[in-house]
Design an enzyme around this catalytic site. Structure first.
Site, PDB file in Angstrom:
ATOM      1  N   GLY A   1       9.808   7.406  19.922  1.00  0.00           N
ATOM      2  CA  GLY A   1      10.355   6.071  19.648  1.00  0.00           C
ATOM      3  C   GLY A   1       9.424   5.182  18.842  1.00  0.00           C
TER       4      GLY A   1
ATOM      5  N   TRP B   1       5.786  14.998  15.692  1.00  0.00           N
ATOM      6  CA  TRP B   1       5.416  15.253  14.285  1.00  0.00           C
ATOM      7  C   TRP B   1       3.903  15.407  14.134  1.00  0.00           C
ATOM      8  CZ3 TRP B   1       8.658  10.852  15.272  1.00  0.00           C
ATOM      9  CH2 TRP B   1      10.022  11.137  15.125  1.00  0.00           C
TER      10      TRP B   1
ATOM     11  N   ILE C   1      16.783  21.890 -14.731  1.00  0.00           N
ATOM     12  CA  ILE C   1      16.415  22.694 -15.910  1.00  0.00           C
ATOM     13  C   ILE C   1      16.657  24.182 -15.643  1.00  0.00           C
ATOM     14  CG2 ILE C   1      14.437  23.441 -17.332  1.00  0.00           C
ATOM     15  CD1 ILE C   1      13.410  20.518 -17.158  1.00  0.00           C
TER      16      ILE C   1
ATOM     17  N   GLU D   1       3.095   9.932   6.958  1.00  0.00           N
ATOM     18  CA  GLU D   1       1.967   8.996   6.754  1.00  0.00           C
ATOM     19  C   GLU D   1       2.471   7.643   6.264  1.00  0.00           C
ATOM     20  OE1 GLU D   1      -1.815  10.248   6.101  1.00  0.00           O
ATOM     21  OE2 GLU D   1      -1.440  12.223   6.927  1.00  0.00           O
ATOM     22  N   GLY D   2       3.661   7.296   6.706  1.00  0.00           N
ATOM     23  CA  GLY D   2       4.279   6.026   6.339  1.00  0.00           C
ATOM     24  C   GLY D   2       5.398   6.260   5.357  1.00  0.00           C
TER      25      GLY D   2
ATOM     26  N   GLU E   1       9.660   3.159   2.568  1.00  0.00           N
ATOM     27  CA  GLU E   1      10.112   1.804   2.912  1.00  0.00           C
ATOM     28  C   GLU E   1       8.916   1.005   3.454  1.00  0.00           C
ATOM     29  OE1 GLU E   1      11.768   4.598   3.541  1.00  0.00           O
ATOM     30  OE2 GLU E   1      13.411   4.178   2.154  1.00  0.00           O
TER      31      GLU E   1
HETATM   32  N1  COS Z   1      -8.091  -0.945   7.960  1.00  0.00           N
HETATM   33  C1  COS Z   1      -8.705  -1.580   8.987  1.00  0.00           C
HETATM   34  N2  COS Z   1      -8.060  -2.472   9.793  1.00  0.00           N
HETATM   35  C2  COS Z   1      -6.774  -2.706   9.535  1.00  0.00           C
HETATM   36  C3  COS Z   1      -6.072  -2.074   8.504  1.00  0.00           C
HETATM   37  C4  COS Z   1      -6.783  -1.163   7.687  1.00  0.00           C
HETATM   38  N3  COS Z   1      -6.158  -0.556   6.688  1.00  0.00           N
HETATM   39  N4  COS Z   1      -4.802  -2.529   8.470  1.00  0.00           N
HETATM   40  C5  COS Z   1      -4.704  -3.415   9.475  1.00  0.00           C
HETATM   41  N5  COS Z   1      -5.885  -3.508  10.112  1.00  0.00           N
HETATM   42  C6  COS Z   1      -6.175  -4.356  11.278  1.00  0.00           C
HETATM   43  C7  COS Z   1      -5.793  -5.788  11.063  1.00  0.00           C
HETATM   44  O1  COS Z   1      -6.875  -6.561  10.576  1.00  0.00           O
HETATM   45  C8  COS Z   1      -5.416  -6.229  12.446  1.00  0.00           C
HETATM   46  O2  COS Z   1      -6.591  -6.410  13.187  1.00  0.00           O
HETATM   47  P1  COS Z   1      -6.697  -7.613  14.256  1.00  0.00           P
HETATM   48  O3  COS Z   1      -5.780  -7.209  15.361  1.00  0.00           O
HETATM   49  O4  COS Z   1      -8.129  -7.628  14.632  1.00  0.00           O
HETATM   50  O5  COS Z   1      -6.227  -8.836  13.524  1.00  0.00           O
HETATM   51  C9  COS Z   1      -4.722  -4.998  13.029  1.00  0.00           C
HETATM   52  O6  COS Z   1      -5.275  -3.893  12.305  1.00  0.00           O
HETATM   53  C10 COS Z   1      -3.226  -4.980  12.865  1.00  0.00           C
HETATM   54  O7  COS Z   1      -2.939  -5.128  11.469  1.00  0.00           O
HETATM   55  P2  COS Z   1      -1.586  -5.730  10.927  1.00  0.00           P
HETATM   56  O8  COS Z   1      -1.261  -6.975  11.706  1.00  0.00           O
HETATM   57  O9  COS Z   1      -1.656  -5.814   9.455  1.00  0.00           O
HETATM   58  O10 COS Z   1      -0.574  -4.611  11.349  1.00  0.00           O
HETATM   59  P3  COS Z   1       0.952  -4.687  11.346  1.00  0.00           P
HETATM   60  O11 COS Z   1       1.400  -4.630  12.757  1.00  0.00           O
HETATM   61  O12 COS Z   1       1.457  -5.812  10.495  1.00  0.00           O
HETATM   62  O13 COS Z   1       1.325  -3.319  10.597  1.00  0.00           O
HETATM   63  C11 COS Z   1       2.830  -1.799   9.609  1.00  0.00           C
HETATM   64  C12 COS Z   1       2.632  -3.035  10.462  1.00  0.00           C
HETATM   65  C13 COS Z   1       4.315  -1.536   9.520  1.00  0.00           C
HETATM   66  C14 COS Z   1       2.274  -2.008   8.216  1.00  0.00           C
HETATM   67  C15 COS Z   1       2.069  -0.619  10.264  1.00  0.00           C
HETATM   68  O14 COS Z   1       2.533  -0.473  11.600  1.00  0.00           O
HETATM   69  C16 COS Z   1       2.298   0.669   9.534  1.00  0.00           C
HETATM   70  O15 COS Z   1       1.587   0.992   8.567  1.00  0.00           O
HETATM   71  N6  COS Z   1       3.274   1.476   9.986  1.00  0.00           N
HETATM   72  C17 COS Z   1       3.499   2.811   9.482  1.00  0.00           C
HETATM   73  C18 COS Z   1       2.862   3.774  10.395  1.00  0.00           C
HETATM   74  C19 COS Z   1       2.793   5.126   9.789  1.00  0.00           C
HETATM   75  O16 COS Z   1       2.351   5.289   8.670  1.00  0.00           O
HETATM   76  N7  COS Z   1       3.213   6.120  10.566  1.00  0.00           N
HETATM   77  C20 COS Z   1       3.140   7.473  10.165  1.00  0.00           C
HETATM   78  C21 COS Z   1       2.118   8.136  11.023  1.00  0.00           C
HETATM   79  S1  COS Z   1       1.542   9.638  10.414  1.00  0.00           S
HETATM   80  S2  COS Z   1       3.072  10.839  10.483  1.00  0.00           S
END
Ligand code: COS
Length: 389
Positions: free
Chosen positions: A127, A154, A342, A368-369, A372
């Site tokens: 989920g 996954w 092709i 890995e995201g 979208e």
């Molecule tokens: N490097 C270091 N720290 C990071 C970071 C990065 N790239 N990105 C965010 N952070 C930190 C932020 O600074 C924040 O820290 P604090 O809590 O101290 O403020 C915390 O992590 C949360 O960051 P943020 O608020 O930006 O996260 P969001 O909840 O807004 O992120 C998305 C939402 C949708 C962008 C995130 O959940 C995401 O990337 N989802 C996709 C997940 C994914 O790729 N899944 C596939 C897994 S592999 S099959």
């Protein structure tokens, strides 16, 4: 982009390996839905399972652009191998190298670099996919460490792995990242998933039923698991971009060769403008995506060298990794789709290589995201810049 002599030599080594060991085996592995286990030993012998690990722990300590060049070549040979290698070297070894204690590095990095242990990254759950912060796997304090309970989905390399980084919620303290040895009691591996593409890559669910992790199993700081996961995904996404470039290039090369051989209306179909436009467009999208993958790598290197490089903003690490992954995955799917076109009726048949490439490419738009999420991340950083200007 200009590569150094060393980088060109390493790329040539990876290309020869992909040509000799991966390309001709790839269709068979896809049909068998499994990789020949011996391939990991061969990859380890070349050092390709320790590409980002410091030399003191037995790794090659490559810079990211060398790493991405190798990933492109391996993925050109077989995208399932590219995926396994990318997860192992990127999110897994990368996180331990960056945030591990000396003890954790001494224990795990030499094993990962030598290939004795394959790494897996367990974030997603039934989920919790895009909404990675909503995990339900929990880590309860147990007196001697933590007890992990939950289900992960996954998980690439999941059944073969000798080390799994598991993300779990800590009671009221955010998330933790745990280094789990899969031989411990309570760790279970589900059946291999039947996937559309990357069928030779191992994708499984894992169950954690009160898995005990000692004090030494927590990676980095308590409660920082989520930022670590997102940071690992930046590196992971640059790697997936390189993987997608390899898949797209393979599709383009197959299509170009076929277009030269296939004659219709008394001449090779490569003479027709409609075919040339497709090939030119593939080359443009793939070349652009390669530059973006290496741009993401450069941003990640600048950030990790403490050069004050920003993480946020459209010029920051996260947006540049997302831009690379978005562009390259779409270039790969588009190129594979057009390559089938092709090849015509032959392209639609199972024993021609391009239909596999389309199935493989599609995965890069999702894992890995999703794309979208990539667009959401990019737009968020564009708007963040605008709001602060
Ligand atoms: N490097 C270091 N720290 C990071 C970071 C990065 N790239 N990105 C965010 N952070 C930190 C932020 O600074 C924040 O820290 P604090 O809590 O101290 O403020 C915390 O992590 C949360 O960051 P943020 O608020 O930006 O996260 P969001 O909840 O807004 O992120 C998305 C939402 C949708 C962008 C995130 O959940 C995401 O990337 N989802 C996709 C997940 C994914 O790729 N899944 C596939 C897994 S592999 S099959």
């Amino acid at each position: 982009m200009k590569w150094s002599q060393d980088q060109l030599e390493i790329r040539a080594l990876a290309r020869d390996f992909a040509q000799g060991e991966l390309r001709s085996a790839s269709a068979g592995w896809d049909a068998a839905k499994d990789l020949d286990a011996g391939i990991f030993r061969k990859l380890a012998d070349l050092g390709f399972l320790g590409m980002l690990i410091p030399e003191q722990y037995g790794g090659l300590d490559f810079d990211l652009s060398t790493y991405l060049l190798v990933l492109e070549e391996l993925s050109w040979g077989d995208a399932s191998v590219g995926l396994s290698v990318a997860i192992h070297n990127g999110p897994v070894a990368g996180l331990i190298t960056k945030h591990g204690s000396d003890g954790q590095k001494e224990r795990w990095l030499p094993l990962l670099a030598s290939g004795e242990v394959l790494g897996a990254f367990a974030l997603s759950e039934p989920g919790a996919g895009s909404d990675a912060g909503s995990l339900t796997t929990v880590a309860e304090a147990s007196g001697t460490g933590w007890k992990l309970t939950g289900t992960k989905r996954w998980v690439t390399n999941g059944g073969r792995a000798g080390l799994v980084i598991v993300f779990a919620q800590l009671d009221g303290e955010g998330m933790g990242a745990f280094l789990v040895d899969p031989t411990v009691d309570g760790y279970g591996v589900g059946a291999r998933e039947a996937t559309m593409g990357l069928r030779a890559s191992e994708t499984v669910s894992i169950t954690l039923d009160g898995v005990e992790v000692g004090e030494g199993g927590l990676l980095g700081v308590v409660g920082r698991g989520f930022p670590y996961a997102l940071e690992a995904l930046d590196l992971g996404r640059a790697g997936i971009a390189a993987q997608a470039v390899g898949i797209g290039r393979s599709a383009m090369e197959h299509a170009a060769r076929y277009a030269l051989e296939r004659e219709q209306f008394g001449r090779p179909i490569a003479n027709f403008g409609a075919i040339q436009v497709k090939l030119a467009e593939m080359a443009r999208r793939i070349a652009g995506s390669r530059l973006l993958a290496h741009d993401a790598g450069a941003a990640i290197m600048a950030a990790s060298n403490d050069e004050g490089h920003p993480r946020t903003g459209v010029d920051g690490v996260t947006a540049r990794a997302a831009i690379a992954k978005l562009s390259a995955s779409e270039a790969a799917s588009w190129s594979a789709d057009e390559a089938i076109q092709i090849f015509g009726g032959y392209g639609y048949m199972r024993h021609y290589p391009v239909e596999q490439l389309l199935r493989d490419a599609k995965g890069t738009e999702i894992y890995e995201g999703t794309n979208e999420i990539m667009r959401h991340v990019i737009a968020r950083e564009v708007l963040r810049d605008a709001a602060s200007s």
